[in-house]
Motif scaffolding. Structure first.
Motif, PDB file in Angstrom:
ATOM      1  N   ASP A   1       6.853  75.411  45.365  1.00 56.50           N
ATOM      2  CA  ASP A   1       6.111  76.037  45.505  1.00 56.50           C
ATOM      3  C   ASP A   1       5.659  76.837  46.791  1.00 56.50           C
ATOM      4  OD1 ASP A   1       7.222  74.580  47.980  1.00 56.50           O
ATOM      5  OD2 ASP A   1       6.617  72.310  47.967  1.00 56.50           O
ATOM      6  N   PHE A   2       6.150  77.814  47.082  1.00 54.75           N
ATOM      7  CA  PHE A   2       5.483  78.770  47.930  1.00 54.75           C
ATOM      8  C   PHE A   2       5.673  79.048  49.265  1.00 54.75           C
ATOM      9  CE2 PHE A   2       4.847  80.074  43.184  1.00 54.75           C
ATOM     10  CZ  PHE A   2       6.029  81.042  43.157  1.00 54.75           C
ATOM     11  N   ASN A   3       6.459  77.965  49.768  1.00 50.95           N
ATOM     12  CA  ASN A   3       5.803  77.551  51.361  1.00 50.95           C
ATOM     13  C   ASN A   3       6.637  78.405  51.792  1.00 50.95           C
ATOM     14  OD1 ASN A   3       3.887  75.549  50.625  1.00 50.95           O
ATOM     15  ND2 ASN A   3       4.787  73.857  50.360  1.00 50.95           N
ATOM     16  N   ASN A   4       8.029  78.594  51.965  1.00 44.96           N
ATOM     17  CA  ASN A   4       8.483  79.972  52.686  1.00 44.96           C
ATOM     18  C   ASN A   4       7.580  81.008  53.126  1.00 44.96           C
ATOM     19  OD1 ASN A   4      10.210  77.277  53.162  1.00 44.96           O
ATOM     20  ND2 ASN A   4      11.891  77.918  51.341  1.00 44.96           N
ATOM     21  N   PRO A   5       8.489  82.019  54.110  1.00 41.76           N
ATOM     22  CA  PRO A   5       7.509  83.791  54.252  1.00 41.76           C
ATOM     23  C   PRO A   5       8.294  84.583  53.331  1.00 41.76           C
ATOM     24  CG  PRO A   5       8.906  82.475  56.186  1.00 41.76           C
ATOM     25  CD  PRO A   5       9.009  81.744  55.638  1.00 41.76           C
ATOM     26  N   GLU A   6       9.736  84.175  52.708  1.00 36.78           N
ATOM     27  CA  GLU A   6       9.928  84.910  51.471  1.00 36.78           C
ATOM     28  C   GLU A   6      11.031  84.126  50.276  1.00 36.78           C
ATOM     29  OE1 GLU A   6      10.925  88.167  51.894  1.00 36.78           O
ATOM     30  OE2 GLU A   6      10.048  88.001  53.965  1.00 36.78           O
ATOM     31  N   LEU A   7      10.866  84.705  49.398  1.00 39.64           N
ATOM     32  CA  LEU A   7      11.709  83.621  48.558  1.00 39.64           C
ATOM     33  C   LEU A   7      13.440  83.635  48.194  1.00 39.64           C
ATOM     34  CD1 LEU A   7       9.316  86.501  45.101  1.00 39.64           C
ATOM     35  CD2 LEU A   7       8.889  83.716  45.633  1.00 39.64           C
TER      36      LEU A   7
ATOM     37  N   TYR B   1       3.751  92.015  46.969  1.00 33.13           N
ATOM     38  CA  TYR B   1       3.810  90.828  46.965  1.00 33.13           C
ATOM     39  C   TYR B   1       3.503  90.444  48.245  1.00 33.13           C
ATOM     40  CZ  TYR B   1       9.039  90.216  47.213  1.00 33.13           C
ATOM     41  OH  TYR B   1      10.050  89.510  48.041  1.00 33.13           O
ATOM     42  N   SER B   2       3.534  88.874  48.366  1.00 34.29           N
ATOM     43  CA  SER B   2       3.255  88.117  49.711  1.00 34.29           C
ATOM     44  C   SER B   2       3.177  87.293  49.701  1.00 34.29           C
ATOM     45  CB  SER B   2       1.571  88.927  50.686  1.00 34.29           C
ATOM     46  OG  SER B   2       1.857  87.906  51.625  1.00 34.29           O
ATOM     47  N   LEU B   3       4.262  86.101  50.719  1.00 32.94           N
ATOM     48  CA  LEU B   3       4.131  84.650  50.788  1.00 32.94           C
ATOM     49  C   LEU B   3       3.119  84.328  51.859  1.00 32.94           C
ATOM     50  CD1 LEU B   3       7.648  84.461  49.666  1.00 32.94           C
ATOM     51  CD2 LEU B   3       5.898  82.889  48.282  1.00 32.94           C
ATOM     52  N   THR B   4       2.420  85.446  52.642  1.00 28.86           N
ATOM     53  CA  THR B   4       1.811  84.752  53.897  1.00 28.86           C
ATOM     54  C   THR B   4       0.695  84.919  54.026  1.00 28.86           C
ATOM     55  OG1 THR B   4       2.313  86.527  54.717  1.00 28.86           O
ATOM     56  CG2 THR B   4       3.979  85.184  55.113  1.00 28.86           C
ATOM     57  N   GLU B   5      -0.342  85.399  53.159  1.00 30.18           N
ATOM     58  CA  GLU B   5      -1.665  86.226  52.996  1.00 30.18           C
ATOM     59  C   GLU B   5      -2.539  84.933  52.488  1.00 30.18           C
ATOM     60  OE1 GLU B   5      -2.653  89.333  50.655  1.00 30.18           O
ATOM     61  OE2 GLU B   5      -1.106  90.985  51.522  1.00 30.18           O
ATOM     62  N   ARG B   6      -1.549  83.592  51.714  1.00 29.58           N
ATOM     63  CA  ARG B   6      -2.686  83.091  51.319  1.00 29.58           C
ATOM     64  C   ARG B   6      -1.404  81.588  51.770  1.00 29.58           C
ATOM     65  NH1 ARG B   6      -5.563  81.408  46.083  1.00 29.58           N
ATOM     66  NH2 ARG B   6      -7.103  79.063  47.004  1.00 29.58           N
ATOM     67  N   GLY B   7      -1.277  80.896  52.694  1.00 31.10           N
ATOM     68  CA  GLY B   7      -0.041  79.659  52.816  1.00 31.10           C
ATOM     69  C   GLY B   7      -0.392  78.900  51.055  1.00 31.10           C
TER      70      GLY B   7
ATOM     71  N   PHE C   1       0.974  79.900  48.916  1.00 33.55           N
ATOM     72  CA  PHE C   1       1.192  80.518  47.407  1.00 33.55           C
ATOM     73  C   PHE C   1       2.004  82.105  47.564  1.00 33.55           C
ATOM     74  CE2 PHE C   1      -2.436  78.432  47.633  1.00 33.55           C
ATOM     75  CZ  PHE C   1      -3.129  77.410  46.238  1.00 33.55           C
ATOM     76  N   LEU C   2       2.166  82.143  46.269  1.00 32.93           N
ATOM     77  CA  LEU C   2       2.228  83.659  45.904  1.00 32.93           C
ATOM     78  C   LEU C   2       1.738  84.345  45.414  1.00 32.93           C
ATOM     79  CD1 LEU C   2       4.892  86.091  45.750  1.00 32.93           C
ATOM     80  CD2 LEU C   2       5.389  85.292  43.124  1.00 32.93           C
ATOM     81  N   ARG C   3       1.572  85.314  46.434  1.00 29.40           N
ATOM     82  CA  ARG C   3      -0.214  86.749  46.130  1.00 29.40           C
ATOM     83  C   ARG C   3       0.473  87.529  45.387  1.00 29.40           C
ATOM     84  NH1 ARG C   3      -5.140  87.945  49.330  1.00 29.40           N
ATOM     85  NH2 ARG C   3      -5.663  85.816  48.464  1.00 29.40           N
ATOM     86  N   ILE C   4       0.747  88.139  44.144  1.00 31.25           N
ATOM     87  CA  ILE C   4       1.079  89.075  43.319  1.00 31.25           C
ATOM     88  C   ILE C   4       0.362  90.180  43.613  1.00 31.25           C
ATOM     89  CG2 ILE C   4       2.202  90.061  41.590  1.00 31.25           C
ATOM     90  CD1 ILE C   4       3.655  88.018  41.151  1.00 31.25           C
ATOM     91  N   LYS C   5       0.024  91.500  43.426  1.00 32.31           N
ATOM     92  CA  LYS C   5      -0.682  92.022  43.547  1.00 32.31           C
ATOM     93  C   LYS C   5      -0.161  93.364  42.739  1.00 32.31           C
ATOM     94  CE  LYS C   5      -0.484  92.151  48.786  1.00 32.31           C
ATOM     95  NZ  LYS C   5      -0.540  93.103  50.627  1.00 32.31           N
ATOM     96  N   SER C   6      -1.615  93.746  41.620  1.00 41.37           N
ATOM     97  CA  SER C   6      -1.784  94.179  40.498  1.00 41.37           C
ATOM     98  C   SER C   6      -1.446  95.501  41.088  1.00 41.37           C
ATOM     99  CB  SER C   6      -2.875  94.343  39.859  1.00 41.37           C
ATOM    100  OG  SER C   6      -3.312  92.603  39.653  1.00 41.37           O
TER     101      SER C   6
END
Length: 663
Positions: free
Chosen positions: A31-37, A52-58, A60-65
């Motif tokens: 559920d992507f609640n950790n700061p790292e994968l 990608y980021s796990l902190t920009e939106r708590g 969630f895993l944000r993958i940047k195109s």
């Protein structure tokens, strides 16, 4: 060899999978609640940590195109987990920003992949295998989240999507052989192409295994029922038996199917079961709340109390959540009904005056104290308590706030050593503001408070949490709901997990009631940290085979279906296909039996085996009768005098099994 016996190897695999799943604590990374994968994830292609980021939106895993397309020679915005099994299912839920193309992929390389993705507000099924590629536009989808899943077998990969997370549509399938077959280096990936980004809410992966009870081979006692999803337990003792009631998650499961989600709105019934040994459970069927109380929206989370009244009868009061809108009540003079609705509306609902901060008056918890006074707690986010009227179906006090820190739901009441004990589920929020005692409760755990004057909000004392989330015990993370009960001198903690998921090949959030022993210090009102196990409690008395036993009393089952009998609370067993198995445990023959009686109807055979499905055959009953009657046979095998398991194997698709007894 019969079908039940031939499937035992698959059940052994199932039992081993359950043992492995709980031996190692599962990572909450799904559920992507950790700061790292977690270490199970891989960055594929040219994907870097900055993509990608796990902190920009708590959460969630944000993958940047990275500007890639289906024809790109290498991808720069793709993370994935290995496909570890020949048969599997994986799912994710995501939201796509403007300009991005994002979704799920079965990936071997940039030139060898199958995708289900969203682009420009439409769902696409794509593939690329070498020089061959294709992009099939399926339909427009609403702005916001979409859920997709893939099911893999050695033959094919089949994709599905849902715009509401409940109903899934098949998008299409691809040949596994064209992708190169099942290989260790295949990945199930999440990606984003073009411009912008995509936010992924979760990722779930599980092996699809042969369906079967996790209890049949393992010898485990949890969950209580292995053939039906149940949740939110409550209990009452009556005439030496402990009766347990629960939310009927199975009703939702049957409505939406294994690919659907447990969003609870289809549930309009409650489940009844009982025991006198804590291992063998008698299934008493369902309370059809929607029929008994047609004014309800749904029925969840029961709480039951009883008392003997002036008419000489014991009256049972079963409070339940009428969806999130209110709390209703049913009554009966037997623990298994028939049930009636004394009111034509909820006892308390969102329109009730005096609720204060308690805006969601559901999830009831009830108790009757030694003075005969009934009490009721309700609420989500904020909770309150009230004194019930002498009739138990009215309110006889102001509604008083319970200042329960980080309250979420799952209210329940006990009365222990002259003190009211209130238990509740804490929320999923960060504990940075915690200021009640030194011990900070874990996320979505169970905590308790005590008071001797329940209508005085300031009299309630917070103690500590006593049960963590199922995810902290190696199960899947889920909501939490418990019931504490003292039975035959021991304290037990009833709760729910989602450990039956694999048995039904679903990941839809369907729950199952379990129980474990817990030490309660009554003198000091201390409830220490409990445990959640598959093993469950020990058997507290042996099952007597010379007493009349119900066929719906089970410790484990396979391919059995129960239908209503001729009286309230009585069920009869039948087969799902042409064979079924019922097991009971801890059977003690205190003397040598000579005859076996089976109450049955229809046409078929009932085999009785000692020790297991392949054990010593001790009786065979030929059934050929349109009437539900007792069939008597002499024993064909020798029965020992040590405690043993008994298996009843039903053969035939027109046979019903009601009761049994040895003489």
């Amino acid at each position: 060899m019969n079908r039940i016996v031939s499937s035992l190897s698959a059940l052994i695999l199932t039992a081993n999978c359950y043992a492995l799943s709980t031996a190692d604590r599962k990572s909450p990374d799904w559920d992507f609640n950790n700061p790292e994968l977690g270490k199970e994830w891989s960055r594929l292609g040219n994907t870097s940590r900055e993509d990608y980021s796990l902190t920009e939106r708590g959460g969630f895993l944000r993958i940047k195109s990275g500007g890639d397309t289906l024809q790109s020679s290498v991808l720069s915005s793709l993370v994935g987990r290995p496909q570890e099994h020949r048969d599997f299912q994986s799912s994710t839920r995501f939201e796509v920003s403007d300009g991005a193309t994002a979704g799920m992929t079965v990936y071997l390389a940039a030139s060898s992949r199958y995708d289900l993705c969203v682009s420009d507000g439409r769902i696409h099924l794509r593939h690329r295998v070498g020089e061959n590629s294709g992009d099939k536009e399926l339909e427009a989808v609403p702005t916001g989240f979409i859920e997709v899943k893939v099911k893999g077998t050695p033959e094919e990969y089949k994709f599905y999507y849902s715009v509401d997370g409940v109903k899934f549509k098949e998008a299409g399938c691809f040949s596994a052989s064209e992708l190169g077959g099942i290989k260790p280096n295949a990945y199930i990936g999440l990606f984003s192409e073009g411009k912008g980004y995509a936010d992924f809410d979760f990722f779930k992966y599980r092996e699809v295994i042969p369906e079967g009870s996790p209890k049949l081979i393992s010898g485990n006692g949890n969950p209580l029922l292995d053939f039906q999803f149940t949740a939110d337990p409550t209990a009452v003792e009556h005439e030496g038996r402990l009766y347990v009631y629960a939310t009927n998650d199975h009703q939702q499961f049957e409505e939406v199917g294994r690919d659907g989600k447990n969003t609870y709105e289809r549930i309009k019934s409650l489940v009844m079961m009982s025991t006198d040994d804590m291992v063998n459970w008698t299934y008493h069927g369902n309370i059809d709340v929607g029929n008994v109380a047609p004014w309800i929206m749904a029925s969840w989370a029961p709480s039951i109390v009883k008392r003997k009244e002036e008419d000489g009868k014991t009256h049972f009061y079963l409070y339940f959540s009428n969806s999130g809108f209110g709390t209703g009540v049913l009554t009966a003079t037997s623990p298994v009904g028939p049930w009636t609705s004394p009111l034509d509306k909820s006892l308390v609902d969102a329109n009730t005056s005096g609720l204060g901060k308690c805006k969601v008056p559901f999830d009831p918890g009830a108790v009757i104290d030694p003075d005969g006074t009934g009490w009721l707690t309700i609420g989500a986010g904020n909770s309150c308590i009230m004194r019930l009227g002498a009739d138990m179906i009215s309110i006889d006090s102001e509604l008083k706030e319970l200042k329960a820190p980080h309250h979420f739901e799952a209210n329940e009441l006990n009365y222990i050593n002259g003190t009211y004990v209130y238990t509740y589920n804490t929320d999923w929020k960060d504990r940075g503001d915690w200021n009640v005692g030194e011990e900070v409760p874990s996320i979505c755990s169970m905590s308790y408070m005590t008071s001797k004057t329940p209508l005085d909000p300031d009299s309630w004392k917070y103690h500590h949490h006593y049960l963590k989330n199922p995810g902290d015990y190696g199960f899947d993370y889920s909501n939490n709901h418990t019931h504490l009960h003292k039975y035959q001198g021991k304290w037990y903690l009833f709760y729910h997990t989602m450990s039956l998921h694999n048995s039904f090949n679903t990941d839809g959030g369907f729950r199952n009631v379990c129980v474990d022993e817990i030490d309660v210090d009554e003198d000091n009102l201390d409830i220490p940290m409990g445990d959640q196990t598959l093993k469950g409690p020990s058997q507290i008395k042996m099952l007597n085979p010379f007493a009349l036993q119900q066929a719906e009393t089970t410790a484990a089952t396979k391919d059995v279906r129960f239908v209503s009998g001729d009286t309230s609370g009585n069920m009869v067993a039948t087969t799902v296909g042409d064979e079924a198995l019922i097991m009971v445990r801890g059977v003690l023959f205190s003397k040598r039996p000579r005859q076996y009686f089976a109450k049955a109807s229809g046409k078929g055979v009932i085999e009785v085996r000692q020790g297991g499905a392949t054990g010593n055959l001790i009786a065979t009953v030929e059934v050929n009768s349109s009437q539900n009657k007792f069939h008597k046979v002499k024993l064909t095998g020798v029965v020992g005098n040590s405690p043993c398991d008994l298996c009843f194997i039903l053969k035939g698709n027109d046979i019903t099994f009601d009761a049994w007894q040895f003489k």
